[in-house]
Every structure is written in C-alpha cells, then in structure tokens.
Design an enzyme around this catalytic site. Structure first.
Site: not given
Ligand code: UFG
Length: 331
Positions: A31, A72, A74, A140, A168, A188, A286
């Site tokens: 790492d 892992f 990345a 990505y 997911f 997240h 977003r």
């Molecule tokens: N969200 C909010 N507020 C925040 C953060 C997130 O409303 O402050 C919402 C996002 O809009 C989304 C949901 O919460 O609808 C989940 O968002 P995350 O950022 O936790 O996760 P994502 O679904 O965007 O991301 C995941 C994986 C990525 C991958 C992506 C594929 O973590 O690695 O799905 O679309 F690329």
C-alpha cells in the site's frame, strides 16, 4: 496460502486482510498509504510502496511465493476522475498492468479485482445483472472497465485467471469494531450522515429531491463490507480450487435499494439511542448520479455460494455508527 493484498491498508482492503488472516492465510499488504492508513493494516505484513515501482514489485515477487493477488488499490472518486482523468488512467490502468505483468512473469495465476457498478454507466434497467451493457459515463468507471477487458485477454494469452467483483455501495464496518471507514475527504453517504450525527460535521446535504423515485431521492444498494469481503474469499477459493477459470465478473449488492431519505431515517433512529441528532439540508443534484442503482447478485450467489450475512440496513448502520463513535470519541 500466501496472498498479496494491494491496497490492504484502505477501507475495503483492510477488512479483507483481517478476514484472510483469521482464516489462517498469510498476507502481505502492499500500500502506498495515499488513502490508506498504517494502523488499518494491522493483520498483515505491510510493505509501503507503489504499483508504479516495478523494481519493488519484482523484488516482492522474488521474495514471496504468492499464490494469489487481490487488488484494492485504486483512485475511486467519480468527480475527481472527471477533472483529472490522467490520474485515474495512470493509477487504475497503467499501474494495474504493472501488477498483472509481474504476476505473469512469476506464474501467479489467481487474481481478484475490485471493480465497480460505475462500469455500467447510466442503467438501462434495474436490478443490474452481469448481462447489462457496460458503458461507463466517467473516467473512473472507464478505467475499471479497461482492466476488466485486459483481464479477459490475459486469461486467454497467459492463463491468468481472475474474478472482477463489481461493488455497488460498500458500507458498514468490522462487527468487532477494530476497523472501519476513514476517507479524507469523505464523500460517501452513510459515513457523512454519521459524522453529522456525531458532531464531526455540521449537517448532511441531500443531493436532490426531484428524482423519479418514491420519495424523490436517489436509491442505492448498500452492501456490508464483511459481505463484500466474504464474496472475495469465496471467489479466491473457487479460483484456487479450479472451480472457476478465465476472466469472470460478478455484481455484488443485496438486490434491495434504499433511498437517501430512508438511510437518513434509519440513521436518525439509531443515533437517537445515544441522544445524538442530525441536521439535514437540501442541495442540488450531484452531477452524474443515476436515480436508481440496484444489483442483481444472483450470479455471485450461484457461482460462489455467496450469501450476505448483514443485508439489513439497520445492522449496517449500527456497525458503521459504532466505528464513528470510536472516531468521534463518543462513549
Ligand atoms: N448523497 C447525498 N449527500 C451526500 C453524499 C451523497 O445526498 O453528502 C447521495 C448521492 O447523491 C447518492 C447517494 O447519496 O444518491 C450515495 O452516494 P455515495 O457517494 O455514497 O455513493 P455513490 O452511489 O455515488 O457511489 C457508488 C460507489 C462508487 C461508484 C458509484 C457508481 O461508491 O465507487 O457508486 O455510480 F462509482
């Protein structure tokens, strides 16, 4: 069995290393600590280094007789990948090829690759199964798909067998409370909500309430980190036992979607037990967020015998909250 876990000091990698070590495997972690933490690599032998360093890779593979490699390491921020694609193609593609090439040279034939739902792009249907077209909409996702494609050719030409696991929404934390999620910056949903509840953050912002879903917020398939790791362990065993070969890909999720609002509601109830509250703000959509991302993981269950143990969102949030309380020093 000796296993090299690249990125084993990160969120998912560290949980994997713990599971492997507990199952009696010998683990070497490589790492570069760019997003990982030395303290999280507490179950394996840590080598600090980068996949760009081919001299180090050669030495590592000469020193150890690896039976398998799990990868892992990345860059994984969708937004950042749009602004700085070079970083993503270099680290996620070019550096991964360095790793595959040293594996081929040293006849290490079993490889487990962290892939992502982002390889599918905008869903044409949900739940998303393995037959869904892979058409990523950001660098990505594209970088991960390039490696998946390379793995098919490496299987045919060099006999390098691999399983790509498309996550997911990975979440939750080690049920024993030793490990958990710590990203900087955190992007997240679940850790952000929990930080708002613990006081480490002022509030959580809901990114859009005008999606075509029941409550207007985005729906995601949240999968517990322990379940994610158990799928990796099963995939590795299947490769080693010769039950699987070639270059395979499986989707990993629970097959059940929760909206952003539903996640917030579950968190509110759980943190209330510790007298914690949560401020929620409203924000714009977003860019690049599909309304609904849910996995069909039937194939992983069939081919690997995988069965999630922590599919329930309440359990996922409880484990993540226990970890957040530790970080926020809430008794
Ligand atoms: N969200 C909010 N507020 C925040 C953060 C997130 O409303 O402050 C919402 C996002 O809009 C989304 C949901 O919460 O609808 C989940 O968002 P995350 O950022 O936790 O996760 P994502 O679904 O965007 O991301 C995941 C994986 C990525 C991958 C992506 C594929 O973590 O690695 O799905 O679309 F690329």
């Amino acid at each position: 069995m000796v296993i090299l876990v690249v990125g084993g000091a990160g969120y998912i990698g560290s949980h994997m290393v713990k599971q492997l070590s507990k199952a009696g495997k010998q683990v070497v972690v490589l790492d570069n600590l760019s997003t990982g933490f030395r303290e999280l690599a507490c179950y394996g032998q840590l080598v600090v280094g980068d996949l760009a360093d081919t001299v180090l890779l050669e030495r590592l593979f000469r020193e150890h007789q690896f039976d398998a490699v799990m990868h892992f390491a990345a860059c994984s921020l969708v937004g950042e990948s749009v602004g700085d694609p070079a970083k993503y193609y270099r680290n996620n593609v070019s550096n991964t090829l360095n790793l595959l090439d040293v594996m081929v040279r040293h006849h290490v034939r079993h490889f487990i690759f962290s892939s992502t739902a982002a390889t599918f792009g905008e869903p044409e249907y949900t739940p998303i199964d393995e037959a869904h077209p892979q058409a990523p909409i950001n660098p990505y996702g594209a970088s991960k798909l390039m490696v998946e494609r390379a793995l098919q050719d490496y299987a045919t030409a060099y006999g390098l067998n691999s399983v790509s696991l498309r996550y997911f929404n990975a979440c939750g934390a080690d049920p024993e409370g030793v490990l958990g999620e710590c990203h900087d910056p955190e992007t997240h949903l679940i850790p952000l909500i929990l930080q708002a509840a613990s006081g480490r953050r002022k509030s959580i912002t809901v990114f859009g309430r005008d999606y075509p879903t029941e409550d207007g917020t985005c729906i995601r398939d949240y999968i517990h980190i322990e379940d994610l790791c158990s799928a990796h362990a099963l995939a590795l065993q299947a490769l080693v036992d010769g039950e699987l070969s070639g270059a395979l890909g499986f989707n990993l999720g629970n097959g059940q979607g929760y909206s952003v609002q539903e996640v917030i509601d579950v968190v509110k109830d759980i943190v209330a037990e510790d007298s914690c509250e949560l401020a929620v703000e409203e924000g714009e959509r977003r860019a690049g967020d599909p309304a609904r991302l849910v996995a069909d993981a039937t194939q992983a269950k069939k081919a690997l015998g995988w069965q999630p143990q922590y599919a329930d969102l309440i359990t996922i949030v409880r484990h993540a909250w226990a970890w957040e309380k530790k970080l926020a020093r809430i008794q």
